[in-house]
Design a protein around this motif. Structure first.
Motif, PDB file in Angstrom:
ATOM      1  N   LYS A 149       0.822  -1.212   0.000  1.00 51.46           N
ATOM      2  CA  LYS A 149       0.000   0.000   0.000  1.00 51.46           C
ATOM      3  C   LYS A 149       0.857   1.263   0.000  1.00 51.46           C
ATOM      4  CE  LYS A 149      -3.478   2.247   2.744  1.00 51.46           C
ATOM      5  NZ  LYS A 149      -2.529   3.149   3.310  1.00 51.46           N
ATOM      6  N   GLU A 150       1.949   1.264   0.753  1.00 53.88           N
ATOM      7  CA  GLU A 150       2.815   2.449   0.810  1.00 53.88           C
ATOM      8  C   GLU A 150       3.451   2.728  -0.554  1.00 53.88           C
ATOM      9  OE1 GLU A 150       6.778   4.012   3.193  1.00 53.88           O
ATOM     10  OE2 GLU A 150       5.584   2.410   4.066  1.00 53.88           O
ATOM     11  N   LYS A 151       3.913   1.688  -1.236  1.00 54.23           N
ATOM     12  CA  LYS A 151       4.496   1.866  -2.572  1.00 54.23           C
ATOM     13  C   LYS A 151       3.424   2.299  -3.579  1.00 54.23           C
ATOM     14  CE  LYS A 151       8.383  -1.269  -2.104  1.00 54.23           C
ATOM     15  NZ  LYS A 151       9.044  -2.484  -2.611  1.00 54.23           N
ATOM     16  N   LEU A 152       2.234   1.779  -3.408  1.00 52.74           N
ATOM     17  CA  LEU A 152       1.116   2.165  -4.274  1.00 52.74           C
ATOM     18  C   LEU A 152       0.789   3.640  -4.070  1.00 52.74           C
ATOM     19  CD1 LEU A 152      -0.906   1.058  -6.341  1.00 52.74           C
ATOM     20  CD2 LEU A 152      -2.373   0.411  -4.444  1.00 52.74           C
ATOM     21  N   ASP A 153       0.781   4.086  -2.813  1.00 55.60           N
ATOM     22  CA  ASP A 153       0.547   5.506  -2.518  1.00 55.60           C
ATOM     23  C   ASP A 153       1.620   6.373  -3.168  1.00 55.60           C
ATOM     24  OD1 ASP A 153      -1.730   5.056  -1.000  1.00 55.60           O
ATOM     25  OD2 ASP A 153      -0.655   5.053   0.909  1.00 55.60           O
ATOM     26  N   ASN A 154       2.881   5.958  -3.049  1.00 55.19           N
ATOM     27  CA  ASN A 154       3.978   6.728  -3.656  1.00 55.19           C
ATOM     28  C   ASN A 154       3.833   6.793  -5.169  1.00 55.19           C
ATOM     29  OD1 ASN A 154       5.186   7.251  -1.180  1.00 55.19           O
ATOM     30  ND2 ASN A 154       6.490   5.455  -1.288  1.00 55.19           N
ATOM     31  N   TRP A 155       3.426   5.683  -5.782  1.00 57.15           N
ATOM     32  CA  TRP A 155       3.228   5.669  -7.227  1.00 57.15           C
ATOM     33  C   TRP A 155       2.096   6.614  -7.624  1.00 57.15           C
ATOM     34  CZ3 TRP A 155      -0.885   4.080 -10.362  1.00 57.15           C
ATOM     35  CH2 TRP A 155      -0.588   4.003 -11.729  1.00 57.15           C
ATOM     36  N   LEU A 156       1.019   6.596  -6.842  1.00 55.63           N
ATOM     37  CA  LEU A 156      -0.124   7.466  -7.139  1.00 55.63           C
ATOM     38  C   LEU A 156       0.239   8.946  -7.021  1.00 55.63           C
ATOM     39  CD1 LEU A 156      -2.925   5.538  -5.227  1.00 55.63           C
ATOM     40  CD2 LEU A 156      -2.789   5.857  -7.706  1.00 55.63           C
ATOM     41  N   LEU A 157       1.169   9.259  -6.144  1.00 50.76           N
ATOM     42  CA  LEU A 157       1.509  10.663  -5.882  1.00 50.76           C
ATOM     43  C   LEU A 157       2.725  11.151  -6.660  1.00 50.76           C
ATOM     44  CD1 LEU A 157       0.837  10.691  -2.045  1.00 50.76           C
ATOM     45  CD2 LEU A 157      -0.601  11.619  -3.861  1.00 50.76           C
ATOM     46  N   GLN A 158       3.252  10.346  -7.573  1.00 50.47           N
ATOM     47  CA  GLN A 158       4.400  10.799  -8.364  1.00 50.47           C
ATOM     48  C   GLN A 158       3.971  11.858  -9.379  1.00 50.47           C
ATOM     49  OE1 GLN A 158       6.012   7.405 -10.369  1.00 50.47           O
ATOM     50  NE2 GLN A 158       4.252   7.148 -11.681  1.00 50.47           N
ATOM     51  N   ASN A 159       4.911  12.583  -9.899  1.00 54.40           N
ATOM     52  CA  ASN A 159       4.660  13.651 -10.877  1.00 54.40           C
ATOM     53  C   ASN A 159       3.715  14.715 -10.342  1.00 54.40           C
ATOM     54  OD1 ASN A 159       6.284  12.287 -12.733  1.00 54.40           O
ATOM     55  ND2 ASN A 159       4.562  11.117 -13.499  1.00 54.40           N
ATOM     56  N   GLU A 160       3.982  15.114  -9.123  1.00 53.89           N
ATOM     57  CA  GLU A 160       3.136  16.111  -8.476  1.00 53.89           C
ATOM     58  C   GLU A 160       3.204  17.451  -9.206  1.00 53.89           C
ATOM     59  OE1 GLU A 160       2.617  18.112  -4.046  1.00 53.89           O
ATOM     60  OE2 GLU A 160       4.441  17.043  -4.546  1.00 53.89           O
ATOM     61  N   SER A 161       2.086  18.081  -9.367  1.00 50.90           N
ATOM     62  CA  SER A 161       2.021  19.429  -9.929  1.00 50.90           C
ATOM     63  C   SER A 161       1.928  20.412  -8.774  1.00 50.90           C
ATOM     64  CB  SER A 161       0.790  19.587 -10.817  1.00 50.90           C
ATOM     65  OG  SER A 161       0.894  18.778 -11.950  1.00 50.90           O
ATOM     66  N   LYS A 162       2.824  21.371  -8.776  1.00 47.50           N
ATOM     67  CA  LYS A 162       2.823  22.361  -7.706  1.00 47.50           C
ATOM     68  C   LYS A 162       1.726  23.391  -7.957  1.00 47.50           C
ATOM     69  CE  LYS A 162       7.676  21.937  -6.624  1.00 47.50           C
ATOM     70  NZ  LYS A 162       8.963  22.590  -6.494  1.00 47.50           N
ATOM     71  N   SER A 163       1.217  23.910  -6.856  1.00 44.17           N
ATOM     72  CA  SER A 163       0.199  24.954  -6.963  1.00 44.17           C
ATOM     73  C   SER A 163       0.882  26.261  -7.371  1.00 44.17           C
ATOM     74  CB  SER A 163      -0.515  25.147  -5.625  1.00 44.17           C
ATOM     75  OG  SER A 163       0.359  25.720  -4.679  1.00 44.17           O
ATOM     76  N   LYS A 164       0.096  27.194  -7.845  1.00 44.66           N
ATOM     77  CA  LYS A 164       0.621  28.498  -8.237  1.00 44.66           C
ATOM     78  C   LYS A 164       1.313  29.157  -7.042  1.00 44.66           C
ATOM     79  CE  LYS A 164      -0.875  32.844 -10.314  1.00 44.66           C
ATOM     80  NZ  LYS A 164      -1.997  33.624 -10.814  1.00 44.66           N
TER      81      LYS A 164
END
Length: 96
Positions: A63-78
């Motif tokens: 689950k932790e690795k799955l969470d990390n995969w889901l959160l990759q390529n984060e877009s930063k807010s303005k």
């Protein structure tokens, strides 16, 4: 209590239990992520997502690795970008 309310409460309990698990089955991973099984199979077959397949059988996800995969390529807010730019400018002014 009517059947619909009982069913909704059971669904909520199942989701809460799923959040506490460390290892998810394929079906649980689909439920947890909201991804369609065909998409998740594609990601596992092309090794684009971390998974385990002990003894060549069922697919499991940490689950932790799955969470990390889901959160990759984060877009930063303005706001985050503006803060980063301001920090960069101030840092370079101090060097001059």
């Amino acid at each position: 209590m009517d059947i619909l309310k009982i069913s909704q409460k059971l669904d909520k309990i199942e989701r809460l239990l799923l959040v506490n698990k460390k290892v998810l089955t394929f079906e649980e991973a689909c439920e947890y992520t909201g991804l369609k099984p065909s998409y998740l199979y594609k990601k596992t077959s092309t090794k684009q997502i971390p998974f385990s397949k002990p003894n060549g059988g069922k697919i499991f996800f940490n689950k932790e690795k799955l969470d990390n995969w889901l959160l990759q390529n984060e877009s930063k807010s303005k706001n985050d970008i503006e803060k980063q730019a301001l920090s960069y400018v101030l840092k370079n002014k101090k060097r001059q």
